[in-house]
Design a protein around this motif. Structure first.
Motif, mmCIF file in Angstrom:
data_model
loop_
_atom_site.group_PDB
_atom_site.id
_atom_site.type_symbol
_atom_site.label_atom_id
_atom_site.label_comp_id
_atom_site.label_asym_id
_atom_site.label_seq_id
_atom_site.Cartn_x
_atom_site.Cartn_y
_atom_site.Cartn_z
ATOM 1 N N ARG A 123 0.850 -1.292 -0.137
ATOM 2 C CA ARG A 123 -0.033 0.347 -0.203
ATOM 3 C C ARG A 123 1.145 1.604 0.219
ATOM 4 O O ARG A 123 1.129 2.124 1.069
ATOM 5 N N TYR A 124 1.168 1.941 -1.114
ATOM 6 C CA TYR A 124 2.435 2.878 -1.431
ATOM 7 C C TYR A 124 2.225 4.028 -0.294
ATOM 8 O O TYR A 124 2.681 4.532 -0.363
ATOM 9 N N GLN A 125 0.929 4.419 -1.232
ATOM 10 C CA GLN A 125 0.228 5.881 -0.861
ATOM 11 C C GLN A 125 0.563 6.156 0.183
ATOM 12 O O GLN A 125 0.896 6.702 0.650
ATOM 13 N N GLU A 126 -0.463 4.858 0.828
ATOM 14 C CA GLU A 126 -0.336 5.211 2.583
ATOM 15 C C GLU A 126 1.884 5.443 3.501
ATOM 16 O O GLU A 126 1.548 6.116 4.001
ATOM 17 N N ALA A 127 2.250 4.491 2.457
ATOM 18 C CA ALA A 127 3.413 4.555 3.037
ATOM 19 C C ALA A 127 4.439 5.864 2.841
ATOM 20 O O ALA A 127 5.062 6.316 3.870
ATOM 21 N N LEU A 128 4.017 6.387 2.088
ATOM 22 C CA LEU A 128 4.852 7.307 1.341
ATOM 23 C C LEU A 128 3.633 8.569 2.373
ATOM 24 O O LEU A 128 4.883 9.068 2.638
ATOM 25 N N GLU A 129 2.793 8.681 2.458
ATOM 26 C CA GLU A 129 2.225 9.338 3.292
ATOM 27 C C GLU A 129 2.810 9.752 5.117
ATOM 28 O O GLU A 129 3.576 10.755 5.079
ATOM 29 N N GLY A 130 2.606 8.297 4.854
ATOM 30 C CA GLY A 130 3.357 7.955 7.071
ATOM 31 C C GLY A 130 5.002 8.372 6.226
ATOM 32 O O GLY A 130 5.203 9.454 7.853
ATOM 33 N N LEU A 131 5.494 8.212 5.258
ATOM 34 C CA LEU A 131 7.103 8.540 6.239
ATOM 35 C C LEU A 131 7.455 10.086 5.559
ATOM 36 O O LEU A 131 7.717 10.385 5.696
ATOM 37 N N ASP A 132 6.624 11.059 4.523
ATOM 38 C CA ASP A 132 6.342 12.493 4.453
ATOM 39 C C ASP A 132 6.279 12.861 5.741
ATOM 40 O O ASP A 132 7.263 13.656 6.221
ATOM 41 N N GLN A 133 5.174 12.494 6.126
ATOM 42 C CA GLN A 133 5.531 12.895 8.259
ATOM 43 C C GLN A 133 6.302 12.715 9.277
ATOM 44 O O GLN A 133 6.953 13.728 9.731
ATOM 45 N N TYR A 134 6.869 10.872 8.737
ATOM 46 C CA TYR A 134 8.168 10.564 9.165
ATOM 47 C C TYR A 134 9.410 11.900 9.306
ATOM 48 O O TYR A 134 10.369 12.365 10.083
ATOM 49 N N LEU A 135 9.291 11.544 8.006
ATOM 50 C CA LEU A 135 10.766 12.698 7.654
ATOM 51 C C LEU A 135 10.633 14.179 8.050
ATOM 52 O O LEU A 135 11.693 14.839 7.807
ATOM 53 N N ALA A 136 9.449 14.829 7.476
ATOM 54 C CA ALA A 136 9.342 16.298 8.247
ATOM 55 C C ALA A 136 9.899 16.526 9.634
ATOM 56 O O ALA A 136 10.503 17.641 9.770
ATOM 57 N N ALA A 137 9.967 15.197 10.134
ATOM 58 C CA ALA A 137 10.765 15.577 12.268
ATOM 59 C C ALA A 137 11.820 14.787 11.532
ATOM 60 O O ALA A 137 12.540 15.613 12.593
ATOM 61 N N HIS A 138 12.548 14.002 10.859
ATOM 62 C CA HIS A 138 14.056 13.689 10.211
ATOM 63 C C HIS A 138 14.195 13.730 9.264
ATOM 64 O O HIS A 138 14.566 12.666 8.642
ATOM 65 N N PRO A 139 14.896 14.519 8.886
ATOM 66 C CA PRO A 139 14.920 15.044 7.305
ATOM 67 C C PRO A 139 16.299 14.108 6.904
ATOM 68 O O PRO A 139 16.561 14.027 5.977
ATOM 69 N N ASP A 140 17.302 13.697 8.077
ATOM 70 C CA ASP A 140 18.331 13.706 7.800
ATOM 71 C C ASP A 140 18.188 11.488 7.634
ATOM 72 O O ASP A 140 19.068 10.868 7.534
ATOM 73 N N ASP A 141 16.717 11.184 8.619
ATOM 74 C CA ASP A 141 16.762 9.972 8.122
ATOM 75 C C ASP A 141 16.947 8.977 6.601
ATOM 76 O O ASP A 141 15.924 8.726 5.923
ATOM 77 N N LEU A 142 18.347 8.718 6.774
ATOM 78 C CA LEU A 142 18.720 7.846 5.593
ATOM 79 C C LEU A 142 17.659 6.898 4.845
ATOM 80 O O LEU A 142 17.341 6.324 4.042
ATOM 81 N N THR A 143 17.270 5.982 5.525
ATOM 82 C CA THR A 143 16.357 4.727 5.421
ATOM 83 C C THR A 143 14.880 5.377 5.109
ATOM 84 O O THR A 143 14.367 4.530 3.948
ATOM 85 N N ALA A 144 14.621 6.209 5.793
ATOM 86 C CA ALA A 144 13.014 6.758 5.470
ATOM 87 C C ALA A 144 13.568 7.481 4.239
ATOM 88 O O ALA A 144 12.315 6.947 3.186
ATOM 89 N N GLN A 145 14.229 7.751 3.827
ATOM 90 C CA GLN A 145 14.915 8.531 2.711
ATOM 91 C C GLN A 145 14.159 7.533 0.578
ATOM 92 O O GLN A 145 13.395 7.622 0.305
ATOM 93 N N LEU A 146 15.049 6.210 1.699
ATOM 94 C CA LEU A 146 15.111 5.110 0.712
ATOM 95 C C LEU A 146 13.705 4.960 0.525
ATOM 96 O O LEU A 146 13.832 5.060 -1.012
ATOM 97 N N TYR A 147 13.334 4.562 1.660
ATOM 98 C CA TYR A 147 11.725 3.969 1.041
ATOM 99 C C TYR A 147 10.899 5.247 0.910
ATOM 100 O O TYR A 147 10.131 3.858 -0.251
ATOM 101 N N LYS A 148 11.115 6.086 0.787
ATOM 102 C CA LYS A 148 10.284 6.796 0.350
ATOM 103 C C LYS A 148 10.246 6.917 -1.056
ATOM 104 O O LYS A 148 9.374 6.700 -2.013
ATOM 105 N N GLY A 149 11.799 6.951 -1.935
ATOM 106 C CA GLY A 149 11.707 7.008 -2.643
ATOM 107 C C GLY A 149 11.235 6.192 -3.532
ATOM 108 O O GLY A 149 10.588 6.091 -4.447
#
Lengths: 191, 245
Positions: B147-173
């Motif tokens: 369910r990538y749309q939902e994952a993308l939204e969650g990761l966006d929210q998480y990355l707003a607070a942790h912009p340097d988290d490379l794992t989260a960036q990769l998965y957002k990509g």
């Protein structure tokens, strides 16, 4: 043993002297690149091996009083060869190369000494790279707390900076973070 | 190793033990290999933390210098040998070649698109991380069940607070790539590729997959060739390169 004038390159890595680091690339990148490309590798492999070797020198020699007793290029090249051989071994292409490398080194004491140094530096950087990998798996809070603590910040200062209640909370957190880090390392990096 | 042992090691390394305690620790280092090993690891951890800022600076510098001093030599032209064949042999060979081409075309049509043979992603694992109100296990589950749309939204929210988290960036990509949001995916993978971090090979690999999915095989191939032999992705990169021909 007297200190070699190339000691300045080791110091440059430890301190981060941009000009001298670029000089290292200028002088040694072409030779390493050529050697890797002649030994079942490509330019990307050469670049990778070169960076890892410089990191290995940082890990091995920047934490202690160390006097370089041989030319910097000889040490660097020796580590590059060692790392490339290890990379190839993982890819099972190593055998012919190993023979070739061993023939290339004479059995003089200096060559042995250099091989030993390279082996030590590579092992040291393997440990450090694995610590980095597992450190990056910790929570952000853990990473920040450990870094601030390593910089010598007090428990109170860390508590304030990270929005924790007091220094006891910081110590408890540091303790948990270290345990978690150690555990990840044991699981993923024990050879 | 007991909890007290680690505390003892900590205090030893911090220079907080008296002479008598120090002697006891040093004697134990000689006689107890697991204690000595634990001490060594603590020293390595301390060294890592001390050197980390310098490592990060060097990585950035190496990335720039590497591009400047490690340039690809022009590819050697492959020598094409033309065998001396008789007219009859040519005809047989041509017929055979036609059959092979026809077979290959049919085979390709029956196959899935290449992208879908290579888009198996490692599962997302985030619950170890600090969450700040984002329900990370839900994000994980969304990603891992496609369910990538939902994952993308969650990761966006998480990355707003942790912009340097490379794992989260990769998965957002990856989520963006799956949703064909290439304009989101490409800059993320490209930045990871140049990050000098553990994720750089993943950056290159996923950027290659993005171009593959867009049908840009030349750029895909060029990126795959950049993945070094030491990388865990090398095997997959080589297999895909072979298929690209």
């Amino acid at each position: 043993m007297p200190t070699h004038p190339d000691q300045k390159y080791v110091d440059a890595l430890c301190r981060g002297d941009n000009r001298l680091i670029e000089e290292i690339y200028q002088q040694h990148a072409p030779k390493v690149s050529q050697w890797v490309c002649n030994n079942n590798g490509n330019t990307a492999d050469a670049q990778d091996v070169f960076q890892k070797s410089l990191m290995a020198i940082l890990a091995r020699y920047c934490n202690q009083d160390f006097n370089l007793s041989c030319p910097f290029g000889a040490l660097l090249f020796s580590i590059c060869k060692n790392l490339h051989r290890k990379g190839l071994r993982q890819n099972k292409q190593e055998e012919s190369l190993r023979n070739q490398v061993e023939m290339e080194y004479s059995t003089t004491e200096e060559a042995h000494d250099l091989l030993e140094k390279a082996e030590e530096a590579v092992e040291k950087s393997r440990i450090q790279a694995c610590l980095e990998k597992t450190f990056n798996q910790l929570t952000e809070l853990c990473r920040q707390a450990l870094q601030l603590n390593a910089k010598g910040h007090s428990g109170e200062a860390i508590a304030e900076q990270l929005g924790m209640s007091n220094r006891n909370a910081v110590y408890a957190r540091l303790h948990d973070c270290r345990n978690r880090w150690r555990q990840l390392y044991e699981q993923q990096c024990k050879s | 190793m007991q909890e007290e042992d680690y505390q003892l090691i900590d205090r030893y390394l911090a220079g907080q033990l008296n002479e008598k305690e120090k002697k006891t620790v040093e004697a134990r280092l000689e006689s107890d290999p697991s204690f000595a090993e634990a001490m060594q690891l603590e020293r390595e951890m301390a060294l890592f933390l001390r050197q980390q800022p310098q490592r990060e600076r060097l990585k950035e510098q190496f990335a720039t210098l590497g591009e400047k001093y490690f340039t690809e030599p022009p590819p050697a032209r492959k020598e094409v040998r033309i065998l001396g064949l008789s007219r009859f042999q040519w005809l047989v060979a041509a017929g055979f070649a036609l059959a092979v081409v026809a077979g290959a075309l049919l085979f390709t049509q029956l196959q899935q698109p290449l992208y879908e043979q290579y888009n198996q992603h490692p599962p997302l694992a985030l619950t170890e991380k600090a969450s700040d109100g984002v329900n990370l296990s839900q994000v994980e589950q969304a990603f891992n069940t496609g369910r990538y749309q939902e994952a993308l939204e969650g990761l966006d929210q998480y990355l707003a607070a942790h912009p340097d988290d490379l794992t989260a960036q990769l998965y957002k990509g990856i989520a963006a790539l799956e949703l064909k949001k290439y304009e989101v995916a490409i800059p993320i993978f490209d930045a990871l590729r140049q990050s000098g971090s553990d994720f750089q090979d993943y950056g290159a690999w996923y950027l290659a997959l993005t171009y593959l999915r867009q049908g840009d095989r030349a750029r895909c191939r060029a990126l795959l060739q950049q993945i070094p032999k030491s990388s865990e992705l090398k095997g997959r990169a080589e297999a895909l390169l072979e298929e690209l021909g």
